[in-house]
Design an enzyme around this catalytic site. Structure first.
Site, PDB file in Angstrom:
ATOM      1  N   SER A 105       0.884  -1.174   0.000  1.00  0.00           N
ATOM      2  CA  SER A 105       0.000   0.000   0.000  1.00  0.00           C
ATOM      3  C   SER A 105       0.914   1.214   0.000  1.00  0.00           C
ATOM      4  O   SER A 105       2.098   1.106   0.353  1.00  0.00           O
ATOM      5  CB  SER A 105      -0.835  -0.009   1.283  1.00  0.00           C
ATOM      6  OG  SER A 105      -1.487   1.240   1.475  1.00  0.00           O
ATOM      7  N   TYR A 134      -1.776  -0.020  10.739  1.00  0.00           N
ATOM      8  CA  TYR A 134      -1.836  -0.426   9.327  1.00  0.00           C
ATOM      9  C   TYR A 134      -0.547  -0.028   8.616  1.00  0.00           C
ATOM     10  O   TYR A 134       0.035  -0.801   7.861  1.00  0.00           O
ATOM     11  CB  TYR A 134      -3.051   0.218   8.667  1.00  0.00           C
ATOM     12  CG  TYR A 134      -3.281  -0.184   7.223  1.00  0.00           C
ATOM     13  CD1 TYR A 134      -3.468  -1.513   6.863  1.00  0.00           C
ATOM     14  CD2 TYR A 134      -3.338   0.787   6.217  1.00  0.00           C
ATOM     15  CE1 TYR A 134      -3.694  -1.878   5.536  1.00  0.00           C
ATOM     16  CE2 TYR A 134      -3.570   0.438   4.891  1.00  0.00           C
ATOM     17  CZ  TYR A 134      -3.742  -0.902   4.548  1.00  0.00           C
ATOM     18  OH  TYR A 134      -3.962  -1.256   3.232  1.00  0.00           O
TER      19      TYR A 134
HETATM   20  N1  LIG Z   1      -8.825  -0.475  -0.613  1.00  0.00           N
HETATM   21  C1  LIG Z   1      -7.737   0.272  -0.475  1.00  0.00           C
HETATM   22  O1  LIG Z   1      -7.815   1.524  -0.408  1.00  0.00           O
HETATM   23  C2  LIG Z   1      -6.368  -0.362  -0.453  1.00  0.00           C
HETATM   24  C3  LIG Z   1      -5.268   0.459  -0.686  1.00  0.00           C
HETATM   25  C4  LIG Z   1      -3.987  -0.087  -0.648  1.00  0.00           C
HETATM   26  C5  LIG Z   1      -3.811  -1.416  -0.373  1.00  0.00           C
HETATM   27  N2  LIG Z   1      -4.890  -2.211  -0.144  1.00  0.00           N
HETATM   28  C6  LIG Z   1      -4.638  -3.621   0.173  1.00  0.00           C
HETATM   29  O2  LIG Z   1      -5.159  -4.421  -0.881  1.00  0.00           O
HETATM   30  C7  LIG Z   1      -5.602  -5.673  -0.365  1.00  0.00           C
HETATM   31  C8  LIG Z   1      -7.050  -5.904  -0.746  1.00  0.00           C
HETATM   32  O3  LIG Z   1      -7.828  -4.810  -0.282  1.00  0.00           O
HETATM   33  P1  LIG Z   1      -9.361  -4.613  -0.678  1.00  0.00           P
HETATM   34  O4  LIG Z   1      -9.612  -3.156  -0.745  1.00  0.00           O
HETATM   35  O5  LIG Z   1      -9.712  -5.463  -1.836  1.00  0.00           O
HETATM   36  O6  LIG Z   1     -10.033  -5.117   0.681  1.00  0.00           O
HETATM   37  P2  LIG Z   1     -11.283  -6.076   0.978  1.00  0.00           P
HETATM   38  O7  LIG Z   1     -12.340  -5.908  -0.062  1.00  0.00           O
HETATM   39  O8  LIG Z   1     -11.623  -5.827   2.413  1.00  0.00           O
HETATM   40  O9  LIG Z   1     -10.669  -7.529   0.807  1.00  0.00           O
HETATM   41  C9  LIG Z   1      -9.808  -8.104   1.748  1.00  0.00           C
HETATM   42  C10 LIG Z   1      -9.672  -9.573   1.387  1.00  0.00           C
HETATM   43  O10 LIG Z   1      -8.746 -10.169   2.304  1.00  0.00           O
HETATM   44  C11 LIG Z   1      -9.298 -11.373   2.760  1.00  0.00           C
HETATM   45  N3  LIG Z   1      -8.779 -11.696   4.078  1.00  0.00           N
HETATM   46  C12 LIG Z   1      -8.743 -10.910   5.180  1.00  0.00           C
HETATM   47  N4  LIG Z   1      -8.212 -11.580   6.204  1.00  0.00           N
HETATM   48  C13 LIG Z   1      -7.890 -12.830   5.731  1.00  0.00           C
HETATM   49  C14 LIG Z   1      -7.330 -13.992   6.307  1.00  0.00           C
HETATM   50  N5  LIG Z   1      -6.960 -14.027   7.605  1.00  0.00           N
HETATM   51  N6  LIG Z   1      -7.159 -15.090   5.528  1.00  0.00           N
HETATM   52  C15 LIG Z   1      -7.533 -15.071   4.236  1.00  0.00           C
HETATM   53  N7  LIG Z   1      -8.076 -14.006   3.631  1.00  0.00           N
HETATM   54  C16 LIG Z   1      -8.264 -12.895   4.383  1.00  0.00           C
HETATM   55  C17 LIG Z   1     -10.807 -11.164   2.759  1.00  0.00           C
HETATM   56  O11 LIG Z   1     -11.486 -12.406   2.591  1.00  0.00           O
HETATM   57  P3  LIG Z   1     -12.268 -13.210   3.727  1.00  0.00           P
HETATM   58  O12 LIG Z   1     -12.836 -12.212   4.686  1.00  0.00           O
HETATM   59  O13 LIG Z   1     -13.302 -13.978   2.959  1.00  0.00           O
HETATM   60  O14 LIG Z   1     -11.233 -14.101   4.314  1.00  0.00           O
HETATM   61  C18 LIG Z   1     -10.982 -10.327   1.483  1.00  0.00           C
HETATM   62  O15 LIG Z   1     -11.109 -11.165   0.364  1.00  0.00           O
HETATM   63  C19 LIG Z   1      -5.348  -5.613   1.148  1.00  0.00           C
HETATM   64  O16 LIG Z   1      -4.106  -6.197   1.444  1.00  0.00           O
HETATM   65  C20 LIG Z   1      -5.334  -4.118   1.427  1.00  0.00           C
HETATM   66  O17 LIG Z   1      -4.595  -3.818   2.605  1.00  0.00           O
HETATM   67  C21 LIG Z   1      -6.178  -1.716  -0.191  1.00  0.00           C
END
Ligand SMILES: NC(=O)c1ccc[n+]([C@@H]2O[C@H](COP(=O)([O-])OP(=O)(O)OC[C@H]3O[C@@H](n4cnc5c(N)ncnc54)[C@H](OP(=O)(O)O)[C@@H]3O)[C@@H](O)[C@H]2O)c1
Length: 252
Positions: free
Chosen positions: A137, A150
């Site tokens: 990120s 975070y």
């Molecule tokens: N959205 C943003 O602004 C942003 C910006 C920069 C980076 N990111 C990073 O990008 C990635 C995806 O983000 P997103 O926005 O798509 O978030 P999201 O929609 O909340 O998705 C998070 C995913 O992680 C999975 N997850 C969480 N804990 C887990 C565990 N213990 N074991 C297996 N799976 C797990 C969840 O699936 P289950 O709950 O089904 O397990 C879900 O599929 C993350 O690493 C986040 O930190 C996001």
């Protein structure tokens, strides 16, 4: 006909992971969808297969090392591992934030990535042309108030990627870090604020066009599909309205 190369995507049940799974399947990979919510990855796998592409679901908690090791026994070779599972919990200052949230963020964003990477590295190496993607990120490259736990965890993910790249140079595996800024996904901000939709909406308030999950999935798919001698070390991608973690243009 040779079988399609395998791409494992963690956190494929929503947001960036789901979009990445769709795009890698469309790019010709046999995609293994993992997340804890089995119903969601099963539905997505069905959707991908119905489109004439290849996908299989596998329910997995990335923090459960024994389960990850068991998962790894299913594969002799893997072409791509996308370490996407993760997220943020809370936005309280360091002085008052909950250590349990810090622990869980470290467990998921750092140790989850470590677990999958360690367990699948032999299969990635055996493929003769493996790629590890780490979704960090912009929080892994700079801090912001209220970001403490975070930011610390994503710096950890960044350091893991950099260190691994140094350590495995000379093997047929490359390490790509993708560092997105503000991405509007259905669940990221909701999870951060424990289901509080009003607080979650404020994250994106007045921002004309935050990135979408598809925008980030495209950057991942592009980086992964470069010729194998090309390593995109780090790709930082933000919406035009976001100049830094703390400088966001809002039309309010
Ligand atoms: N959205 C943003 O602004 C942003 C910006 C920069 C980076 N990111 C990073 O990008 C990635 C995806 O983000 P997103 O926005 O798509 O978030 P999201 O929609 O909340 O998705 C998070 C995913 O992680 C999975 N997850 C969480 N804990 C887990 C565990 N213990 N074991 C297996 N799976 C797990 C969840 O699936 P289950 O709950 O089904 O397990 C879900 O599929 C993350 O690493 C986040 O930190 C996001």
């Amino acid at each position: 006909m040779p079988s399609a190369p395998i791409a494992v995507v963690t956190g494929a049940s929503s947001g960036i992971g789901a979009a990445t799974a769709r795009q890698l399947a469309a790019a010709g990979y046999r995609v293994v969808l993992t997340a804890r919510r089995k119903d969601r990855i099963e539905a997505l796998a069905e959707e991908i297969v119905a489109a004439g592409q290849q996908a299989m679901p596998y329910a997995l908690d990335v923090t459960d090392r024994a389960a990850v090791d068991e998962f790894a026994t299913a594969f002799k070779t893997i072409a791509v591992l996308v370490n996407n599972a993760g997220g943020a919990l809370g936005a309280d200052p360091v002085a008052t934030s909950d250590p349990a949230d810090w622990r869980q963020m470290y467990e998921t964003n750092v140790l989850g990535t470590l677990n999958l990477t360690q367990a699948l590295l032999p299969a990635l190496t055996a493929s003769g042309d493996g790629t590890v993607v780490v979704l960090s990120s912009t929080a892994g490259h700079g801090t912001y108030e209220g970001g403490g736990g975070y930011v610390a965890a994503k710096h950890g993910a960044h350091v893991l990627a950099e260190t691994l790249r140094l350590e495995i140079v000379g093997t047929p595996v490359r390490v790509i870090e993708v560092a997105p800024g503000m991405v509007r996904t259905e669940e990221f901000a909701l999870t951060r604020f424990d289901g509080d939709a009003e607080k979650a909406a404020k994250v994106y308030a007045g921002v004309a066009e935050p990135l979408t999950a598809d925008d980030v999935a495209e950057t991942i798919t592009w980086a992964v599909t470069r010729p194998s001698h090309v390593n995109i070390d780090l790709l930082v991608v933000r919406p035009r309205a976001q100049a830094s973690n703390t400088k966001v243009h809002r039309e309010l």
